[in-house]
Design a protein around this motif. Sequence first.
Motif, short mmCIF file in Angstrom:
data_model
loop_
_atom_site.label_atom_id
_atom_site.label_comp_id
_atom_site.label_asym_id
_atom_site.label_seq_id
_atom_site.Cartn_x
_atom_site.Cartn_y
_atom_site.Cartn_z
N TYR A 197 0.90 -1.14 -0.14
CA TYR A 197 0.12 0.11 0.14
C TYR A 197 0.95 1.29 -0.15
O TYR A 197 0.62 1.98 -0.73
CB TYR A 197 -0.82 0.02 1.25
CG TYR A 197 -1.79 -1.26 1.31
CD1 TYR A 197 -2.92 -1.28 0.53
CD2 TYR A 197 -1.57 -2.32 2.04
CE1 TYR A 197 -3.75 -2.50 0.48
CE2 TYR A 197 -2.31 -3.37 2.19
CZ TYR A 197 -3.44 -3.53 1.46
OH TYR A 197 -4.19 -4.51 1.38
N THR B 2 1.09 4.04 -3.13
CA THR B 2 0.81 5.54 -2.98
C THR B 2 1.87 6.27 -3.31
O THR B 2 1.76 7.36 -3.94
CB THR B 2 0.31 5.54 -1.59
OG1 THR B 2 1.17 5.19 -0.70
CG2 THR B 2 -0.93 5.07 -1.31
N ILE C 134 2.16 6.33 -6.91
CA ILE C 134 1.15 7.51 -7.58
C ILE C 134 1.60 8.82 -7.19
O ILE C 134 1.47 9.61 -8.14
CB ILE C 134 -0.22 7.07 -6.92
CG1 ILE C 134 -0.62 5.67 -7.24
CG2 ILE C 134 -1.25 8.19 -7.31
CD1 ILE C 134 -1.94 5.33 -6.66
N ALA C 135 2.11 9.09 -6.27
CA ALA C 135 2.57 10.38 -5.92
C ALA C 135 3.66 11.01 -6.80
O ALA C 135 3.61 12.10 -7.37
CB ALA C 135 2.89 10.51 -4.39
N ILE D 20 2.70 16.30 -1.89
CA ILE D 20 1.35 15.45 -1.88
C ILE D 20 0.23 16.81 -1.49
O ILE D 20 -1.18 16.61 -1.66
CB ILE D 20 1.18 14.42 -0.70
CG1 ILE D 20 1.48 14.99 0.73
CG2 ILE D 20 2.17 13.58 -1.09
CD1 ILE D 20 1.52 13.77 1.89
N LEU E 274 -5.14 10.85 1.38
CA LEU E 274 -5.01 9.63 0.72
C LEU E 274 -3.40 9.04 1.54
O LEU E 274 -3.28 7.71 1.61
CB LEU E 274 -5.00 9.35 -0.82
CG LEU E 274 -4.49 8.12 -1.58
CD1 LEU E 274 -5.76 7.33 -1.19
CD2 LEU E 274 -4.72 8.44 -2.95
N PHE E 275 -2.51 9.86 1.26
CA PHE E 275 -1.14 9.43 1.55
C PHE E 275 -0.85 9.27 2.95
O PHE E 275 -0.20 8.49 3.58
CB PHE E 275 -0.16 10.22 0.76
CG PHE E 275 0.02 10.19 -0.50
CD1 PHE E 275 0.12 9.05 -1.25
CD2 PHE E 275 -0.65 11.20 -1.28
CE1 PHE E 275 0.03 8.92 -2.61
CE2 PHE E 275 -0.83 10.95 -2.63
CZ PHE E 275 -0.48 10.25 -3.35
#
Length: 369
Positions: free
Chosen positions: A152, A156, A159-160, A256, A270-271
Amino acid sequence: MKQNKGKIGIKEYVAIIALTIGTKLSDDTPSIIFEDARNAGWIAVLLMGGMAFIPIILLVKVFSAHPDKNLHEVIIHLFGRFFGNIISIALLLAGVASVTVDSGTYVDIIGTMYFTKTPASIIYMVLMLVCAYGAKRGIEQIGSVAWVLIPYLKVTLFIALLVSFNAGHFDFIFPIWGEGKMEIVKSSVKNVSIFSDFLFIGLIAPLVASSKDFRKGTIIGLFIVAFEISLAMISYVMLFDYTTAEMLNYPFHETIRYIEIGFLPNVETLFFPFWLVATFIRFSFYLYMSAVLLGGILKIGEFEYLIPLITIIVLLLGLAPDSPSIFLYIMRQKLLMLLSPAFLCLPPLMWLIAKIRGDFKNETVQESS
């Protein structure tokens, strides 16, 4: 210690390395590196990884000759009880100082970026209480949680970084050598101790399933964290340019908060939960290693009872500074500079003494038997 009789496998071991050292991309480590290496900070990180490889591989070699001993026990074996204890005490002081400064930095991140109305003392107490509980659960539990959580976290993070690259400007990474090649080398030598955790990880060497897993896991872990931190440094430069990035205390958290993903404008929501859990694992592991080292020095077999004591010391020291962000930044710079020569010199010295003592002949006998 009853709950630590088992061992962790290579996947849990690599997950611990990725979470404890890899999360340095999210604190003030990038800002410290940017200060000297400028926009070539990402190259400096790769160079640090190359420099760290030599002491780490020598350290692994020493541990392969002593598979049943941890770092403290190997130091006592090589340097004798008197000098060995002095070295271990110095490492313990450096380790506790690092945990104090690092935990203070993370409390500052949480307080200034997310929970602005919550007193830092409350955040610190909650953080250390959770981490002390995690450390008390033992290395198997820490490894299992790290392994479950890591997909996870990495997804993430990926994605960032992807969104940051898309929103950034490729031209900002030029000139590619920043202030010059010599400045990159200076910055790398001065801050190579960002990988000094690999030295302290020797405290759990006997708890990894086998010497082979310890060796492979250590090398894999080094490559992963060096690549990740370097990649994150590129994304910060592309997004903010180095002149802004070096002034940001915590560029990951600014990133972020800056980026947007489709319909989700507040990407930090989300992060942040994953980052927070990674923080708990990181300091649980550090408290655990500190307890192992202190227990070895004091010859206390049930070293888990030392975790509350170490936690209280870290908490009291961490709450002391009046201007936390400035004080912690300066202290972190000084600690990195102090630890760098120790990290570069101690493993080669251990390897040399082990070679003179003929310890590697025992390794050959063990492998052949």
